[in-house]
Scaffold this active site. Sequence first.
Site, PDB file in Angstrom:
ATOM      1  CD  GLU A   2      -2.611   5.548   6.766  1.00 52.62           C
ATOM      2  OE1 GLU A   2      -2.641   5.602   5.525  1.00 52.62           O
ATOM      3  OE2 GLU A   2      -1.684   4.994   7.393  1.00 52.62           O
ATOM      4  CD  GLU A  41      -3.378  -2.295   7.263  1.00 49.95           C
ATOM      5  OE1 GLU A  41      -2.350  -2.626   6.671  1.00 49.95           O
ATOM      6  OE2 GLU A  41      -3.890  -1.188   7.152  1.00 49.95           O
ATOM      7  CG  ASN A  62      -1.689   1.279   1.398  1.00 47.62           C
ATOM      8  OD1 ASN A  62      -1.728   2.103   0.479  1.00 47.62           O
ATOM      9  ND2 ASN A  62      -2.314   1.467   2.555  1.00 47.62           N
ATOM     10  CD1 TRP A  63       4.059   1.329  -2.510  1.00 51.94           C
ATOM     11  CD2 TRP A  63       3.996   2.291  -4.540  1.00 51.94           C
ATOM     12  NE1 TRP A  63       5.031   0.740  -3.285  1.00 51.94           N
ATOM     13  CE2 TRP A  63       5.013   1.299  -4.530  1.00 51.94           C
ATOM     14  CE3 TRP A  63       3.779   3.017  -5.699  1.00 51.94           C
ATOM     15  CZ2 TRP A  63       5.800   1.028  -5.654  1.00 51.94           C
ATOM     16  CZ3 TRP A  63       4.561   2.744  -6.826  1.00 51.94           C
ATOM     17  CH2 TRP A  63       5.562   1.760  -6.797  1.00 51.94           C
ATOM     18  CE  LYS A  64       0.072   3.193   4.746  1.00 50.47           C
ATOM     19  NZ  LYS A  64       0.181   3.275   6.195  1.00 50.47           N
ATOM     20  CG  HIS A 124      -5.658   2.098   5.261  1.00 51.45           C
ATOM     21  ND1 HIS A 124      -5.176   3.013   6.185  1.00 51.45           N
ATOM     22  CD2 HIS A 124      -4.689   1.185   5.086  1.00 51.45           C
ATOM     23  CE1 HIS A 124      -3.950   2.657   6.526  1.00 51.45           C
ATOM     24  NE2 HIS A 124      -3.626   1.547   5.881  1.00 51.45           N
ATOM     25  N   GLY A 145       2.782   2.312  10.707  1.00 49.50           N
ATOM     26  CA  GLY A 145       3.754   3.388  10.545  1.00 49.50           C
ATOM     27  C   GLY A 145       4.490   3.758  11.823  1.00 49.50           C
ATOM     28  N   GLY A 164       3.019  -1.097   4.144  1.00 49.15           N
ATOM     29  CA  GLY A 164       3.157   0.314   3.823  1.00 49.15           C
ATOM     30  C   GLY A 164       4.611   0.660   3.533  1.00 49.15           C
ATOM     31  N   GLY A 165       5.299   1.181   4.535  1.00 51.13           N
ATOM     32  CA  GLY A 165       6.659   1.693   4.375  1.00 51.13           C
ATOM     33  C   GLY A 165       7.615   0.751   3.649  1.00 51.13           C
ATOM     34  CB  SER A 168       5.423  -1.884  11.790  1.00 50.34           C
ATOM     35  OG  SER A 168       5.067  -0.528  12.034  1.00 50.34           O
TER      36      SER A 168
HETATM   37  P1  13P Z   1       3.219   0.343   7.575  1.00 50.38           P
HETATM   38  O1  13P Z   1       3.699  -0.959   6.989  1.00 50.38           O
HETATM   39  O2  13P Z   1       3.988   1.531   7.070  1.00 50.38           O
HETATM   40  O3  13P Z   1       3.101   0.288   9.053  1.00 50.38           O
HETATM   41  O4  13P Z   1       1.727   0.562   7.009  1.00 50.38           O
HETATM   42  C1  13P Z   1       0.825  -0.467   7.117  1.00 50.38           C
HETATM   43  C2  13P Z   1      -0.396  -0.104   6.376  1.00 50.38           C
HETATM   44  O5  13P Z   1      -1.119   0.802   6.760  1.00 50.38           O
HETATM   45  C3  13P Z   1      -0.712  -0.850   5.150  1.00 50.38           C
HETATM   46  O6  13P Z   1      -1.984  -0.575   4.702  1.00 50.38           O
END
Ligand code: 13P
Length: 260
Positions: A102, A172, A13-15, A100, A178, A239-240, A218
């Site tokens: 966020e 999640e 998930n590149w956000k 998600h 994050g 994500g990251g 994470s």
């Molecule tokens: P991180 O891997 O950066 O914690 O993000 C997880 C995420 O929100 C994937 O959708």
Amino acid sequence: MNRRYRHTIIAGNWKMNKTAKETKEFAEEMKKLWTVRPKWCDTVICVPACNISTATKAFKELRIAVGAENVYFEPNGAFTGEIAADMLSDLNVKYVIVGHSERRQYFGETDQTVNKKVHAVLNAGMSPIICVGESLEEREKGITDELIALQVKSALSGVSAEQVRRCVIAYEPVWAIGTGRTATAEQAGEVCKNIRSTIRTLYGARVSRSITIQYGGSMNEKNAKELLAQPDIDGGLIGGAALVPEKFLAIINAANQDQE
Ligand code: 13P
């Protein structure tokens, strides 16, 4: 993972990250590094909507499916700035992240809008990656299981057993996203097991056995193997670490190991 019954899916998930140019550079780097095709896991990267076409071309040779990070539930109309499910499927999008944390936190998404989006995605022939998860406060209050069961039931309200086979659930925990603070493999495995049992209550044992449940929060090249060793964790939503070719590849390789 339990590959006998279900697909392992590693999804990035590149956000709100990477331009079109950076998307192409990522693909080129992956091509250099990726020597062995994963036999055991499907790979997906969900990118910002404006880069879907670029990503589809750039990832084709890599056989990475392209996903979207959001969708609107109405089919068309006066909804400035929104994107309909048919518009995404038209671009060959296979997966769409829905709900998600966020989006729930910053953009007012609720269990009801998540449910509408799940239907829109399924009706357009794609697979929703439905995100559920508790906040730190909710975990500390001891209401994680109840809350997650409620999120799963609401998201799947009105979804048929036939359609649910196309759904992916991503657990999640909000406190792990994050933050570098990953849930322990046992904590994550336990919640994923409970999600499967909620699906079993709703749709029966056969369907619950076949549904892919991911962990996200994470997940990285160091902890992926241990998390994926949990029987009810069938992949990751990353994500990251999905922004860095070496790290994303290391997670794919962890998911692709031979299983006894
Ligand atoms: P991180 O891997 O950066 O914690 O993000 C997880 C995420 O929100 C994937 O959708």
